[in-house]
Design a protein around this motif. Structure first.
Motif, short mmCIF file in Angstrom:
data_model
loop_
_atom_site.label_atom_id
_atom_site.label_comp_id
_atom_site.label_asym_id
_atom_site.label_seq_id
_atom_site.Cartn_x
_atom_site.Cartn_y
_atom_site.Cartn_z
N ILE A 82 0.82 -1.21 0.00
CA ILE A 82 0.00 0.00 0.00
C ILE A 82 0.86 1.26 0.00
O ILE A 82 1.71 1.43 0.87
N PRO A 83 0.70 2.15 -0.97
CA PRO A 83 1.45 3.39 -0.97
C PRO A 83 0.75 4.43 -0.11
O PRO A 83 -0.45 4.63 -0.22
N LEU A 84 1.49 5.09 0.76
CA LEU A 84 0.95 6.18 1.58
C LEU A 84 1.69 7.46 1.25
O LEU A 84 2.83 7.43 0.79
N LEU A 85 1.05 8.58 1.48
CA LEU A 85 1.66 9.86 1.17
C LEU A 85 2.94 10.06 1.97
O LEU A 85 3.04 9.68 3.12
N GLY A 86 3.91 10.70 1.38
CA GLY A 86 5.17 10.96 2.06
C GLY A 86 6.25 11.19 1.03
O GLY A 86 6.11 12.00 0.12
N LYS A 87 7.34 10.46 1.11
CA LYS A 87 8.44 10.64 0.18
C LYS A 87 8.05 10.24 -1.24
O LYS A 87 8.72 10.62 -2.19
N LEU A 88 6.98 9.46 -1.37
CA LEU A 88 6.56 9.02 -2.69
C LEU A 88 5.87 10.14 -3.47
O LEU A 88 5.71 10.07 -4.67
N PHE A 140 -0.93 2.18 12.29
CA PHE A 140 -2.10 1.47 11.79
C PHE A 140 -1.71 0.26 10.96
O PHE A 140 -2.27 -0.83 11.12
N MET A 141 -0.73 0.45 10.06
CA MET A 141 -0.31 -0.65 9.19
C MET A 141 0.35 -1.76 9.99
O MET A 141 0.18 -2.95 9.69
N ALA A 142 1.12 -1.39 11.03
CA ALA A 142 1.76 -2.39 11.89
C ALA A 142 0.70 -3.22 12.61
O ALA A 142 0.81 -4.45 12.71
N GLU A 143 -0.34 -2.54 13.10
CA GLU A 143 -1.41 -3.24 13.80
C GLU A 143 -2.20 -4.14 12.84
O GLU A 143 -2.59 -5.26 13.18
N LEU A 144 -2.42 -3.65 11.61
CA LEU A 144 -3.10 -4.44 10.59
C LEU A 144 -2.31 -5.71 10.29
O LEU A 144 -2.86 -6.81 10.20
N SER A 145 -1.00 -5.56 10.14
CA SER A 145 -0.13 -6.69 9.88
C SER A 145 -0.19 -7.72 11.00
O SER A 145 -0.21 -8.93 10.76
N LYS A 146 -0.23 -7.21 12.24
CA LYS A 146 -0.28 -8.10 13.41
C LYS A 146 -1.61 -8.85 13.50
O LYS A 146 -1.63 -10.07 13.69
N ARG A 147 -2.71 -8.12 13.35
CA ARG A 147 -4.02 -8.73 13.52
C ARG A 147 -4.36 -9.71 12.40
O ARG A 147 -5.04 -10.71 12.63
N THR A 171 6.30 5.92 3.70
CA THR A 171 5.99 7.05 4.58
C THR A 171 7.04 8.13 4.36
O THR A 171 7.94 7.99 3.53
N ARG A 172 6.96 9.21 5.14
CA ARG A 172 7.98 10.25 5.09
C ARG A 172 9.35 9.70 5.48
O ARG A 172 10.38 10.24 5.11
N ARG A 173 9.36 8.61 6.21
CA ARG A 173 10.61 7.99 6.66
C ARG A 173 11.18 7.01 5.63
O ARG A 173 12.22 6.42 5.85
N GLY A 174 10.46 6.82 4.54
CA GLY A 174 10.92 5.87 3.53
C GLY A 174 9.99 4.67 3.46
O GLY A 174 8.88 4.68 3.97
N LEU A 175 10.47 3.60 2.81
CA LEU A 175 9.68 2.40 2.66
C LEU A 175 9.67 1.59 3.96
O LEU A 175 10.68 1.54 4.67
N SER A 179 3.32 13.57 11.97
CA SER A 179 2.36 12.89 12.84
C SER A 179 1.42 11.99 12.05
O SER A 179 1.09 10.87 12.48
N VAL A 180 0.98 12.45 10.87
CA VAL A 180 0.12 11.63 10.02
C VAL A 180 0.87 10.40 9.56
O VAL A 180 0.34 9.27 9.56
N SER A 181 2.14 10.59 9.19
CA SER A 181 2.97 9.48 8.76
C SER A 181 3.13 8.45 9.87
O SER A 181 3.05 7.24 9.65
N GLU A 182 3.34 8.93 11.10
CA GLU A 182 3.49 8.03 12.25
C GLU A 182 2.22 7.25 12.52
O GLU A 182 2.26 6.05 12.80
N GLN A 183 1.07 7.93 12.43
CA GLN A 183 -0.20 7.27 12.67
C GLN A 183 -0.46 6.19 11.62
O GLN A 183 -0.97 5.11 11.94
N CYS A 184 -0.13 6.50 10.38
CA CYS A 184 -0.30 5.52 9.31
C CYS A 184 0.56 4.29 9.57
O CYS A 184 0.11 3.15 9.39
N GLU A 185 1.80 4.52 9.99
CA GLU A 185 2.70 3.39 10.24
C GLU A 185 2.18 2.52 11.39
O GLU A 185 2.23 1.29 11.32
#
Length: 204
Positions: free
Chosen positions: A13-19, A37-44, A53-57, A29-35
């Motif tokens: 999934i591409p999210l807004l940021g460096k892309l 969320f995706m981590a929790e999705l991966s876990k569940r 994200t803004r931090r890269g891939l 903060s938006v980038s952190e929240q997205c990360e």
């Protein structure tokens, strides 16, 4: 937003940021929240998630962050790469030799869609080297920009049903879509074995 879900357990999934373009920014903060969320999705869902994200891939497997950007999915190795690496034939060949069979690349559409750009980066090396290329892309209207692109799953032509090098592809360059694809790893392994046999004979 266009995202890709694969039966083998991969979300790309591409999210807004460096892309995104330089004139379109997203707060940290938006980038952190997205990360999160995706981590929790991966876990569940006990799946692998690839995104930008803004931090890269970022790559998460079963909720765990994978710093090396490579992980096993159902016994097959997946690598998360930025778009610029998709034209590095030597690096891609080495990855496939080391067991990588799936390459995922989140990216972002542009105001002017280029079919050649799509073929050059995502399609061509999947043919020459032999791997599944998973492309997720962000499309739609952002401020004054109409981002256009096509999400797809590429593979060597002989193992694609339509014999065009695509397992599945979004036909619209502006609309969002969810692409479903089952990757036949046995076909890919057979293709690679045949290619090694052919080029091994030439080398001798």
């Amino acid at each position: 937003m266009t995202d890709l879900f694969f039966v083998g357990g991969i979300w790309s999934i591409p999210l807004l940021g460096k892309l995104m373009r330089k004139d379109i920014t997203v707060s940290e903060s938006v980038s952190e929240q997205c990360e999160r969320f995706m981590a929790e999705l991966s876990k569940r869902m006990n799946c692998t998630v690839a995104f930008g994200t803004r931090r890269g891939l970022r790559l998460y497997t079963a909720g765990s962050f994978i710093k090396e950007k490579q992980t096993l999915v159902n016994g097959y190795k997946l690598a998360l790469l930025s778009k610029r690496w998709l034209v590095n034939s030597e690096a891609l060949s080495k990855m496939v030799s080391n067991g990588v069979r799936i390459i995922a690349t989140p990216t972002c559409g542009m105001n002017d869609y280029s079919e050649w750009d799509d073929k050059y980066y995502f399609w061509s090396h999947a043919q020459m080297i032999g791997y599944y290329c998973l492309k997720a892309t962000f499309v739609g209207r952002i401020l004054r920009n109409q981002l256009k692109d096509k999400a797809c799953v590429c593979a060597p032509i002989p193992i694609t049903q339509s014999q065009d090098g695509y397992i599945v592809r979004n036909e619209s360059i502006e609309g969002s879509a969810v692409l479903l694809a089952e990757l036949d790893m046995e076909k890919l392994e057979k293709f690679l074995a045949e290619q090694n046999q052919i080029f091994g004979a030439f080398a001798r």
